[in-house]
Design an enzyme around this catalytic site. Structure first.
Site, PDB file in Angstrom:
ATOM      1  CB  CYS A 241     -12.792   1.349 -38.842  1.00 42.34           C
ATOM      2  SG  CYS A 241     -13.861   1.411 -39.585  1.00 42.34           S
TER       3      CYS A 241
ATOM      4  CG  ASP B 171      -8.975   4.314 -37.747  1.00 37.43           C
ATOM      5  OD1 ASP B 171      -9.888   3.863 -38.270  1.00 37.43           O
ATOM      6  OD2 ASP B 171      -8.000   3.884 -38.261  1.00 37.43           O
TER       7      ASP B 171
ATOM      8  CB  CYS C 157      -3.092   4.337 -32.863  1.00 34.11           C
ATOM      9  SG  CYS C 157      -3.223   4.478 -34.427  1.00 34.11           S
TER      10      CYS C 157
ATOM     11  CB  CYS D  92      -3.664   7.466 -39.351  1.00 30.87           C
ATOM     12  SG  CYS D  92      -3.816   6.277 -38.615  1.00 30.87           S
TER      13      CYS D  92
END
Lengths: 388, 284
Positions: free
Chosen positions: B35, B37, B62, B106
């Site tokens: 993925c 992350d 990130c 995120c």
């Protein structure tokens, strides 16, 4: 903080000589090249000179084979749509899987309009699959469009060979030459290339100017319909200042091909590459180590994410780019790395450094100094680095 | 370049609570290397009070993924599980000032890891990997999803719960889901979820403009272009106005002396035969 600019495949600094050359064409020599007075003649003459300079850089046999455009995306679109409109009975087109979006998107559009498209793959080092290509070519192929140099890895495709095969089958051949210009000698007249796109801002001209080489005798249908400019091949008043800049940048680029700039750049690039691969565990080179332009190196750092690396590099003023999903806003990593079959644990952590002739050894040394710490830092945060 | 707030950058540069708690009372994981992350959250929880006494994270991702994880650990420390469970991804983003729209996932990842960790605690501390909510199951006896039921109703024009049971088995066990199946039937059949309208029997002139374009294009593609292509030409549809179809001849056909003849005797004739005798073809 002093900027260490290692992203020259994204864009370049306008060369001081280019900026100087452009200036008079804003407020003094501002004539429209089509008009009928000395002010216009001056503009026309400047444009003719620039055309000859660009033709000289790419080895075109005739200056009038160069059409000025606003950017390489326009050049690519022009070439692709011209080819299919000029051969409406042919319904097959070929490109590679690792092209710039300016080529891939028109191709997928044409695919949606009923064209059969072959996307030629690459191997794990990003090398063009010549066998697949040979099998894909048919008498129904209207166009083959294959980039000369890959922007992400710097890998050079054997474009003259690919073009010759296309010609044998009666297909037009176009190459996106954006990343090749100024980084390797190019001599289109001695190849079977029908069309070549280039972009000014990749070799120290401003953004907003490009060109399309169209070999004399090539069937052509214009993309930008309008006035008679560029012999009816591209409507729109010519951007004289930037065209002058493009010409000057072409002269400078031509000089660099033979003044030792390229080997010097390659030596610095190799120092950067070898240093990083030696000092960071689980790192590896993306691309063809042999056939590669001298300014580009793309390295993947396993178990870390590219955008996070770039953000840490920013702390030192170092500018680079990444094929990570997070840098583009898409949710998938670079289509180039995926086409190469790069493992996901490496694909997300790729960083591309692209040098210019202005890059110094001290700048390279700075990257070598900070990079191992950045990667170590991120790996300490990562849940994966300890799993293997 | 993303527009990251100072707080995102501050948490990215100096992440809090990095690592994994040894003998954690709860471990929640989400994401994967594929993925791009992933987050692993470990918690130390007071068994009496259910207060989160410590939280640590490990993140692959990130800058905003790292910052979201870091700020989340700060937000949940000292809270009871009940309080922590109320934290949404928007709360995480707000705590960071804001996140770019493209990066909201995120913060979602943080919320999901927390959800998984709480579930892990409830299950005795065994690590839990967050999984996307599977499709909504309506009939638990036969494991039939809402999606499958809607599909069956549409495809077979089902009208009653009994019919749905026949077609999908849903409702055929304990029968507790029959009420829900009726609701789905009502929703689908009242056109709350409209089906594509059937058009086969409509007259050409009564079709919508999009349908007319599609049909003309199909005739051009199947019956007209192949003939023109033989002579190196082609045709494109330019406009439709009433029963006038405007086209442009391309390639060798454009500028051909016989173009007007081709247009009337071939293109127009074919369109009239295949679609509607009242159509007129004109050169655009």
């Amino acid at each position: 903080m002093k900027i260490i600019y290692l992203d020259n495949n994204a864009t370049t600094q306008v060369a001081p000589a280019v900026a100087e050359a452009i200036k008079p064409y804003f407020s003094e020599k501002y004539g429209n090249a089509s008009s009928m007075y000395p002010l216009a003649a001056e503009a026309k003459k400047a444009m003719d000179i620039a055309r000859a300079e660009v033709a000289d850089l790419i080895g075109a046999a005739h200056a009038d084979e160069v059409i000025f455009t606003s950017c390489a995306t326009e050049s690519d679109n022009t070439a692709i749509f011209s080819a299919v409109r000029s051969f409406p009975q042919k319904k097959h087109i070929i490109t590679s899987a690792v092209e710039h979006p300016a080529v891939l998107h028109p191709f997928s559009y044409l695919e949606s309009q009923g064209y059969k498209v072959d996307y030629i793959g690459v191997d794990s080092q990003g090398r063009f699959n010549m066998e697949q290509y040979k099998k894909a070519l048919t008498d129904d192929t209207a166009l083959v469009s294959v980039m000369w140099v890959n922007s992400e890895t710097g890998t050079i495709f054997p474009v003259p060979e690919i073009a010759a095969l296309a010609k044998e089958r009666g297909a037009l051949f176009h190459t996106d030459g954006v990343q090749a210009i100024g980084k390797m000698p190019i001599d289109v007249k001695n190849t079977s290339i029908d069309m070549l796109s280039l972009s000014g801002h990749k070799f120290h001209a401003p953004k907003g100017v490009g060109a399309l080489y169209v070999r004399r005798g090539t069937r052509f249908t214009e993309f930008m319909m309008g006035g008679h400019q560029e012999k009816g091949r591209r409507g729109g008043t010519e951007n004289i200042p930037y065209i002058v800049g493009l010409g000057t940048a072409a002269v400078l680029a031509k000089t660099r091909l033979s003044d030792g700039s390229l080997p010097r750049m390659a030596a610095l690039r190799d120092k950067l590459q070898n240093g990083l691969l030696a000092s960071v565990a689980d790192s590896r080179l993306n691309g063809d180590p042999e056939n590669r332009v001298p300014n580009t190196v793309n390295i993947s750092f396993g178990f870390v994410e590219g955008e996070a690396i770039l953000m840490h590099l920013n702390e030192y003023g170092i500018c680079a780019s990444s094929g990570s999903a997070c840098t583009s806003g898409s949710l998938e990593p670079s289509h180039v790395l995926r086409a190469m079959g790069v493992d996901f644990k490496f694909a997300h952590g790729s960083v591309r450094f692209s040098l210019s002739d202005q890059t110094t050894e001290a700048e390279v040394d700075k990257v070598l100094e900070v990079m191992p710490g950045i990667i170590e830092n991120l790996r300490q945060i990562s849940p994966f680095s300890r799993l293997d | 370049m993303w527009d990251y707030t100072d707080k995102v950058m501050e948490h990215f540069r100096h992440p809090r609570n990095v690592g994994a708690i040894a003998n954690a009372d709860a471990t929640g994981q989400v994401g994967s290397l594929v993925c791009g992350d992933a987050l692993k959250l470990t918690l130390k929880i007071n068994k009496e009070t259910e207060v989160i006494e410590d939280a640590k994270f490990e993140t692959f991702g990130c800058a905003s993924a790292i910052a979201s994880s870091s700020v989340l650990t700060e937000m949940i420390k000292g809270k009871t599980l009940q309080e922590a469970a109320k934290i949404t991804n928007q709360d995480i983003a707000n705590e960071l000032g804001s996140l770019p729209a493209e990066k909201m996932h995120c913060s979602v990842m943080g919320m999901e890891a927390l959800e998984a960790a709480i579930q892990s605690y409830r299950q005795g501390g065994k690590p839990v990997v967050y999984e996307q909510q599977a499709e909504k199951i309506v009939c638990h006896c036969f494991n039939v999803s809402e999606e499958a039921i809607i599909k069956a109703i549409r495809a077979n024009h089902l009208k009653t719960v009994e019919e749905v049971t026949f077609y999908t088995k849903a409702g055929g066990g304990c029968g507790r889901c029959k009420g829900e199946i009726q609701k789905i039937l009502d929703k689908v059949n009242s056109c709350a979820v409209p089906e594509a309208p059937k058009t086969e029997n409509k007259k050409f002139a009564d079709l919508t403009i999009v349908e007319r374009i599609k049909r003309i294009e199909k005739v051009l593609e199947d019956d007209v272009r192949p003939q023109l292509n033989i002579d190196g030409g082609s045709v494109e549809l330019v406009d439709i106005s009433g029963n006038i179809v405007k086209v442009r001849l391309l390639g060798m056909c454009s500028g051909c002396m016989a173009a007007p003849v081709t247009l009337k005797n071939f293109v127009e004739k074919t369109l009239r035969e295949k679609l509607d005798p009242s159509l007129t073809v004109e050169q655009a």
